[in-house]
Design a protein around this motif. Structure first.
Motif, PDB file in Angstrom:
ATOM      1  N   SER A  80       0.828  -1.210   0.000  1.00 12.15           N
ATOM      2  CA  SER A  80       0.000   0.000   0.000  1.00 12.15           C
ATOM      3  C   SER A  80       0.861   1.257   0.000  1.00 12.15           C
ATOM      4  O   SER A  80       0.603   2.211  -0.743  1.00 12.15           O
ATOM      5  N   LEU A  83       2.754   1.838  -3.428  1.00 10.03           N
ATOM      6  CA  LEU A  83       1.895   2.429  -4.446  1.00 10.03           C
ATOM      7  C   LEU A  83       1.692   3.926  -4.199  1.00 10.03           C
ATOM      8  O   LEU A  83       1.712   4.743  -5.127  1.00 10.03           O
ATOM      9  N   GLY A  84       1.498   4.277  -2.927  1.00  9.79           N
ATOM     10  CA  GLY A  84       1.336   5.686  -2.585  1.00  9.79           C
ATOM     11  C   GLY A  84       2.592   6.477  -2.889  1.00  9.79           C
ATOM     12  O   GLY A  84       2.521   7.611  -3.389  1.00  9.79           O
ATOM     13  N   ILE A  86       4.890   5.868  -5.151  1.00 12.20           N
ATOM     14  CA  ILE A  86       4.997   6.043  -6.607  1.00 12.20           C
ATOM     15  C   ILE A  86       4.116   7.200  -7.056  1.00 12.20           C
ATOM     16  O   ILE A  86       4.534   8.058  -7.840  1.00 12.20           O
ATOM     17  N   GLY A  87       2.885   7.227  -6.534  1.00 11.12           N
ATOM     18  CA  GLY A  87       1.961   8.297  -6.894  1.00 11.12           C
ATOM     19  C   GLY A  87       2.468   9.664  -6.456  1.00 11.12           C
ATOM     20  O   GLY A  87       2.418  10.635  -7.221  1.00 11.12           O
ATOM     21  N   GLY A  88       2.979   9.745  -5.228  1.00  5.62           N
ATOM     22  CA  GLY A  88       3.465  11.014  -4.709  1.00  5.62           C
ATOM     23  C   GLY A  88       4.678  11.515  -5.468  1.00  5.62           C
ATOM     24  O   GLY A  88       4.766  12.710  -5.806  1.00  5.62           O
ATOM     25  N   TYR A  90       5.557  10.718  -8.511  1.00 10.43           N
ATOM     26  CA  TYR A  90       5.148  11.081  -9.881  1.00 10.43           C
ATOM     27  C   TYR A  90       4.470  12.450  -9.899  1.00 10.43           C
ATOM     28  O   TYR A  90       4.716  13.265 -10.797  1.00 10.43           O
ATOM     29  N   LEU A  91       3.622  12.710  -8.903  1.00 15.19           N
ATOM     30  CA  LEU A  91       2.983  14.027  -8.817  1.00 15.19           C
ATOM     31  C   LEU A  91       4.023  15.136  -8.710  1.00 15.19           C
ATOM     32  O   LEU A  91       3.859  16.213  -9.297  1.00 15.19           O
ATOM     33  N   PHE A 154      -1.750   4.496   2.267  1.00 12.33           N
ATOM     34  CA  PHE A 154      -1.603   4.889   0.863  1.00 12.33           C
ATOM     35  C   PHE A 154      -1.558   6.409   0.736  1.00 12.33           C
ATOM     36  O   PHE A 154      -0.673   6.977   0.080  1.00 12.33           O
ATOM     37  N   ILE A 158       1.567   8.942  -0.282  1.00 10.03           N
ATOM     38  CA  ILE A 158       1.537   9.929  -1.364  1.00 10.03           C
ATOM     39  C   ILE A 158       2.200  11.214  -0.881  1.00 10.03           C
ATOM     40  O   ILE A 158       3.037  11.808  -1.571  1.00 10.03           O
ATOM     41  N   TYR A 162       5.812  12.820  -2.052  1.00  8.05           N
ATOM     42  CA  TYR A 162       5.763  14.162  -2.639  1.00  8.05           C
ATOM     43  C   TYR A 162       6.660  15.130  -1.887  1.00  8.05           C
ATOM     44  O   TYR A 162       7.388  15.915  -2.488  1.00  8.05           O
TER      45      TYR A 162
END
Length: 261
Positions: A80, A83-84, A86-88, A90-91, A154, A158, A162
């Motif tokens: 979990s 995945l978070g 990666i999202g953070g 990428y943002l 998650f 993020i 970030y």
């Protein structure tokens, strides 16, 4: 950066490693030092992620025995959180410098408030849990790996991918809310999750070319020195005094960046 800026960066990374080893909040030392050296806030934030990763990893390694007793929980939370992260990260790579400059004061404010209020919030949560009756349903929700728990980690990851400042306090609060009452286990999981988030963020940001490695590697050395001495000084220095210093620095930085923006 000239020699003076490099010296300031190295010293700040030592202070960051020391602070993280004792109380947390090391980013309040290292992040502004990178900006003072002429880096944009976006690149400074990405490069700072390199400096904090070894500290999280070393802390998680010291808890390896505790983590060995929570393999299933660690696996679920790790996925979990990954995945978070990666999202953070990428943002962050698709955020413009101008937008990130506008967000920095708010991110610092969130980190400062979280850092200041974290211990009190966790104590309040524990006192409420102690007063509440234990039912089979409530007991079943204290494994920290339910759907709501996974979503919480998650979202926290993020944020960690970030920006990351104050991530440890956020994670400890979520771990407490999810019913993990053993402080050692909570610390172990916090450090393991923070390691996963930081490492993945570094990989994503490095792949996108957001990290200046000559500064990041210098900071790793400084942060490692600070972390090692932090462990030795833990019995001599007051965590309360150090936390107060970090909170004051965080407050001043937040005010300064709001003024600049």
């Amino acid at each position: 950066m000239n020699n003076l800026h490099l010296t300031i960066l190295f010293v700040s990374s030592i202070l960051a490693g020391l602070a993280n080893a004792l109380a947390g909040g090391g980013t309040f030392f290292s992040f502004p030092a990178l900006i003072a050296g002429g880096l944009s806030s976006l690149i400074a934030n990405a490069t700072n992620a390199v400096a904090v990763t070894p500290g999280h990893a070393l802390a998680a390694f010291t808890y390896r025995d505790v983590l060995g007793r929570s393999k299933k929980r660690l696996l679920i939370l790790g996925v979990s959180s990954a995945l978070g992260a990666i999202g953070g990260a990428y943002l962050l790579t698709i955020t413009s410098v101008h937008t990130f400059d506008m967000l920095v004061p708010w991110l610092l404010l969130f980190a400062t408030v979280s850092f200041a209020a974290g211990p009190y919030l966790q104590s309040f949560i524990k006192s409420r849990k102690a007063a509440a009756p234990v039912t089979p349903i409530a007991q079943a929700k204290t494994d920290g790996v339910g759907v709501s728990g996974g979503i919480s980690y998650f979202l926290a990851s993020i944020y960690g991918g970030y920006f990351g400042a104050g991530q440890g306090i956020v994670l400890m609060t979520i771990l407490t809310l999810s019913g993990i009452e053993d402080v050692q286990e909570a610390n172990a999981l916090k450090n393991a999750i923070a390691t996963i988030v930081s490492l993945i963020a570094v990989i994503v940001l490095a792949f996108k070319g957001f990290i200046i490695w000559k500064y990041g590697l210098l900071m790793i050395v400084g942060a490692t020195i600070g972390g090692l001495y932090g462990g030795k000084l833990a019995k001599r220095l007051s965590k309360t005094v150090l936390r107060t210093i970090v909170i004051v620095i965080g407050t001043l930085l937040t005010g300064w960046y709001f003024y600049k923006s």
